[in-house]
Write an enzyme that holds these catalytic residues in place. Structure first.
Site, PDB file in Angstrom:
ATOM      1  N   VAL A  12     -27.359  22.383   4.267  1.00 31.97           N
ATOM      2  CA  VAL A  12     -27.000  21.009   3.940  1.00 31.97           C
ATOM      3  C   VAL A  12     -26.271  20.443   5.146  1.00 31.97           C
ATOM      4  O   VAL A  12     -25.808  21.181   6.008  1.00 31.97           O
ATOM      5  CB  VAL A  12     -26.118  20.911   2.670  1.00 31.97           C
ATOM      6  CG1 VAL A  12     -26.933  21.206   1.427  1.00 31.97           C
ATOM      7  CG2 VAL A  12     -24.914  21.841   2.754  1.00 31.97           C
ATOM      8  N   SER A  13     -26.143  19.120   5.200  1.00 31.67           N
ATOM      9  CA  SER A  13     -25.652  18.468   6.422  1.00 31.67           C
ATOM     10  C   SER A  13     -24.145  18.473   6.592  1.00 31.67           C
ATOM     11  O   SER A  13     -23.641  18.231   7.679  1.00 31.67           O
ATOM     12  CB  SER A  13     -26.170  17.024   6.480  1.00 31.67           C
ATOM     13  OG  SER A  13     -27.579  17.012   6.548  1.00 31.67           O
ATOM     14  N   SER A  14     -23.383  18.718   5.525  1.00 35.78           N
ATOM     15  CA  SER A  14     -21.927  18.692   5.644  1.00 35.78           C
ATOM     16  C   SER A  14     -21.297  19.618   4.618  1.00 35.78           C
ATOM     17  O   SER A  14     -21.944  20.041   3.652  1.00 35.78           O
ATOM     18  CB  SER A  14     -21.391  17.265   5.447  1.00 35.78           C
ATOM     19  OG  SER A  14     -21.575  16.857   4.105  1.00 35.78           O
ATOM     20  N   GLN A  17     -21.487  18.640   0.870  1.00 41.62           N
ATOM     21  CA  GLN A  17     -22.728  18.745   0.115  1.00 41.62           C
ATOM     22  C   GLN A  17     -22.900  20.127  -0.490  1.00 41.62           C
ATOM     23  O   GLN A  17     -22.313  21.105  -0.015  1.00 41.62           O
ATOM     24  CB  GLN A  17     -23.919  18.398   1.015  1.00 41.62           C
ATOM     25  CG  GLN A  17     -23.929  16.940   1.449  1.00 41.62           C
ATOM     26  CD  GLN A  17     -25.103  16.629   2.354  1.00 41.62           C
ATOM     27  OE1 GLN A  17     -25.362  17.327   3.324  1.00 41.62           O
ATOM     28  NE2 GLN A  17     -25.820  15.555   2.039  1.00 41.62           N
TER      29      GLN A  17
END
Length: 207
Positions: A12-14, A17
């Protein structure tokens, strides 16, 4: 010869998340202890989990890597193609849950069919992933330009002129005071003085 393994990768991007949805899907095909995760943007490949998979103790010839979707590897078309080539060169099969043809088991001698179909799908989806990223960037740029045209300021707020700026500036222009003295009296640095001087002169010129 070492036994082939099935590995999984989720991203996931961060940190805010959640990986849960990807993990649920991956566990259908991969032992939980073989799933590697990252919580980091897909803008580049410098991610600890992913790099560990590609390291000396990671994937080896004959292994299978399962991911939920192609953009879990990267959102950059060129990088994605490089990674797919790396898997091919190292004898690692990539399975993408969202691409059903990559999950099919072909009989011996029919692997070429799978490779042909997968290459077409991967090329198409790689292009889509990059186009989506470019679209986002373009929209952000257009939004910023529109806001600037509407008078919206970006960056830290302007603090305005220090008290008695005009008095000190007038005497500075006449040569009665040095720049250093004005800065000391107004409590500002050289960059701030330069900015205020340029702004003030522009405003006076426009009167």
């Amino acid at each position: 010869m070492a036994e082939s393994r099935i590995m999984g990768y989720a991203r996931v991007s961060s940190t805010e998340q959640n990986l849960a949805r990807q993990l649920v899907e991956l566990k259908k095909y991969v032992p939980e202890e073989n799933i590697v995760t990252d919580k980091q943007s897909g803008k580049d490949l410098n991610r600890p989990g992913y790099q560990a998979l590609k390291g000396p103790l990671g994937l080896r010839k004959g292994d299978v890597l399962v991911i939920k979707s192609l953009d879990r590897l990267s959102r950059n078309k060129q990088e994605m193609k490089q990674e797919l080539q790396w898997f091919k060169d190292h004898g690692i099969r990539l399975k993408v849950i969202d691409l059903p043809t990559t999950m099919i088991r072909f009989d011996a001698g029919q692997e070429w069919i799978q490779d042909m179909v997968n290459n077409i799908l991967i090329e198409v989806l790689s292009s889509i992933a990059e186009e989506e990223r470019n679209t986002i960037r373009r929209r952000q740029r257009e939004g910023i330009d529109a806001a600037k045209n509407a008078g919206v300021r970006f960056g830290p707020p302007d603090k305005g002129y220090p008290e008695e700026w005009e008095v000190y500036y007038a005497r500075y222009k006449k040569g009665e005071l040095t720049r250093k003295y004005v800065m000391e009296q107004l409590g500002i640095g050289a960059e701030r003085f330069k900015y205020l001087k340029k702004k003030y002169e522009k405003e006076k010129k426009g009167e």
